[in-house]
Scaffold this active site. Structure first.
Site, mmCIF file in Angstrom:
data_model
loop_
_atom_site.group_PDB
_atom_site.id
_atom_site.type_symbol
_atom_site.label_atom_id
_atom_site.label_comp_id
_atom_site.label_asym_id
_atom_site.label_seq_id
_atom_site.Cartn_x
_atom_site.Cartn_y
_atom_site.Cartn_z
ATOM 1 N N ASN A 187 48.819 -74.712 -38.977
ATOM 2 C CA ASN A 187 49.615 -74.534 -37.753
ATOM 3 C C ASN A 187 49.037 -75.470 -36.699
ATOM 4 O O ASN A 187 47.990 -75.191 -36.122
ATOM 5 C CB ASN A 187 49.543 -73.064 -37.305
ATOM 6 C CG ASN A 187 50.324 -72.827 -36.022
ATOM 7 O OD1 ASN A 187 50.977 -73.733 -35.509
ATOM 8 N ND2 ASN A 187 50.254 -71.609 -35.512
ATOM 9 N N LYS B 214 50.135 -76.118 -33.873
ATOM 10 C CA LYS B 214 50.392 -75.642 -32.506
ATOM 11 C C LYS B 214 50.876 -76.801 -31.624
ATOM 12 O O LYS B 214 51.517 -77.726 -32.121
ATOM 13 C CB LYS B 214 49.153 -74.935 -31.943
ATOM 14 C CG LYS B 214 48.666 -73.827 -32.892
ATOM 15 C CD LYS B 214 47.666 -72.886 -32.296
ATOM 16 C CE LYS B 214 47.283 -71.832 -33.340
ATOM 17 N NZ LYS B 214 46.358 -70.823 -32.840
ATOM 18 N N HIS C 180 54.302 -65.338 -34.337
ATOM 19 C CA HIS C 180 52.904 -65.724 -34.101
ATOM 20 C C HIS C 180 52.381 -65.014 -32.849
ATOM 21 O O HIS C 180 53.137 -64.795 -31.893
ATOM 22 C CB HIS C 180 52.804 -67.245 -33.930
ATOM 23 C CG HIS C 180 51.380 -67.702 -33.928
ATOM 24 N ND1 HIS C 180 50.607 -67.670 -32.795
ATOM 25 C CD2 HIS C 180 50.572 -68.144 -34.927
ATOM 26 C CE1 HIS C 180 49.385 -68.089 -33.108
ATOM 27 N NE2 HIS C 180 49.338 -68.384 -34.389
ATOM 28 N N GLU D 19 50.757 -66.025 -30.414
ATOM 29 C CA GLU D 19 50.985 -66.740 -29.150
ATOM 30 C C GLU D 19 52.421 -66.556 -28.666
ATOM 31 O O GLU D 19 52.677 -66.498 -27.463
ATOM 32 C CB GLU D 19 50.587 -68.213 -29.323
ATOM 33 C CG GLU D 19 49.067 -68.356 -29.357
ATOM 34 C CD GLU D 19 48.524 -69.381 -30.327
ATOM 35 O OE1 GLU D 19 49.253 -70.323 -30.690
ATOM 36 O OE2 GLU D 19 47.349 -69.236 -30.726
ATOM 37 N N GLU E 81 46.998 -62.059 -38.730
ATOM 38 C CA GLU E 81 46.172 -62.841 -37.807
ATOM 39 C C GLU E 81 45.684 -61.937 -36.678
ATOM 40 O O GLU E 81 46.401 -61.724 -35.688
ATOM 41 C CB GLU E 81 46.991 -63.991 -37.209
ATOM 42 C CG GLU E 81 47.517 -64.965 -38.238
ATOM 43 C CD GLU E 81 47.772 -66.335 -37.615
ATOM 44 O OE1 GLU E 81 47.022 -67.265 -37.969
ATOM 45 O OE2 GLU E 81 48.660 -66.474 -36.771
ATOM 46 N N SER F 196 40.432 -68.488 -37.005
ATOM 47 C CA SER F 196 39.163 -69.212 -37.117
ATOM 48 C C SER F 196 38.725 -69.457 -38.559
ATOM 49 O O SER F 196 37.538 -69.371 -38.880
ATOM 50 C CB SER F 196 38.070 -68.494 -36.325
ATOM 51 O OG SER F 196 38.423 -68.433 -34.942
HETATM 52 P P1 13P Z 1 42.685 -70.898 -35.342
HETATM 53 O O1 13P Z 1 42.488 -71.252 -36.809
HETATM 54 O O2 13P Z 1 42.567 -72.063 -34.425
HETATM 55 O O3 13P Z 1 41.866 -69.714 -34.979
HETATM 56 O O4 13P Z 1 44.221 -70.429 -35.210
HETATM 57 C C1 13P Z 1 44.724 -69.507 -36.104
HETATM 58 C C2 13P Z 1 46.188 -69.427 -35.919
HETATM 59 O O5 13P Z 1 46.681 -68.969 -34.917
HETATM 60 C C3 13P Z 1 47.036 -69.951 -37.012
HETATM 61 O O6 13P Z 1 48.370 -69.642 -36.788
#
Ligand code: 13P
Length: 248
Positions: A11, A13, A95, A97, A165, A211
């Site tokens: 991802n 982002k 997600h 976010e 997640e 992470s």
């Molecule tokens: P990180 O791997 O940066 O923690 O992000 C995880 C995530 O939100 C994948 O969708």
């Protein structure tokens, strides 16, 4: 029953530009990837076309969100039809976010899941508890409620990957321990068994995100109910290849 295939999503982002994404795509396209792992990269929507044409066809392409309608007066939104028109086959929905920065409700996420599947996209559907909820002991309640709304809107589970997640592990460098991840994945699979079917419980990939790095992926991948990863930060780095190959 065929074993569940390993699935690793990157991802990206809201990161990258044409130049850096070209570099990332060249290195991924040239890398030696475990053929048994299904790999999908989720690009910013304005780059979907570029990414689909630049990335080796061994790697699938996803959008990071979409709207619940095919077209219309929805300024700023994109539809599954547009995602497919750019050659991408997947979309990430729900997600954390989207839920917590942009305030998307369970109901809206459910409607998006239904429309994306009806439009022929495959869906990575995300669930996960916040830190306070884990500390309050409500993790199960939270992820079951989120999964319930997703499940009510799924018509074809073969086109769905469920991503667990935990919000406290996303972008924090604080990974869930293999035991913590396994515990929730096992419970989610039991929920699917009780509320959907044995077949779906046995076949749906439940992947972990939060992470994930080259350093922790192998131990996480060794857990029986961890069928892959959704990777944020590390998916933009060379170590993404090691994560794809975590079971090699
Ligand atoms: P990180 O791997 O940066 O923690 O992000 C995880 C995530 O939100 C994948 O969708």
């Amino acid at each position: 029953m065929a074993p569940r295939g390993f699935f690793v999503g990157g991802n990206w982002k809201m990161n990258g530009d044409k130049e850096s994404l070209q570099r990332l795509m060249s290195s991924l396209s040239a890398a030696s990837l475990d053929e048994r792992t299904e790999v999908v990269c989720a690009a910013p929507s304005v780059y979907l076309d570029l990414v689909r044409s630049g990335l080796d066809l061994r790697i699938g392409v996803a959008a990071q969100n979409c709207y619940k309608e095919a077209k219309g007066a929805f300024t700023g939104e994109i539809s599954p039809a547009m995602i497919k028109d750019c050659g991408a086959d997947w979309v990430i929905l729900g997600h954390s976010e989207r839920r917590h920065v942009f305030g998307e409700s369970d109901e809206l996420i459910g409607q998006k899941v239904a429309h994306a599947l009806a439009s022929g996209l495959a869906v990575v559907a995300c669930v996960g508890e916040q830190l306070q909820q884990r500390e309050d002991g409500t993790t199960e309640e939270v992820v079951y409620a989120q999964t319930q709304v997703i499940a009510e809107n799924v018509t074809d589970w073969s086109k769905v990957v469920l991503a667990y997640e935990p919000v406290w592990a996303i972008g924090t460098g604080k990974t869930a321990s293999p035991e913590q991840a396994q515990e929730v994945h096992e419970k989610l699979r039991a929920w699917l068994r009780a509320n959907v079917s044995d077949d779906v419980a046995d076949s749906v990939r439940i992947i972990y995100g939060g992470s994930v790095t080259a350093a922790n992926c192998r131990e996480l991948a060794s857990q029986g109910d961890v069928d892959g990863f959704l990777v944020g930060g590390a998916s933009l780095k060379p170590e993404f290849v090691d994560i794809i190959n975590a079971r090699a």
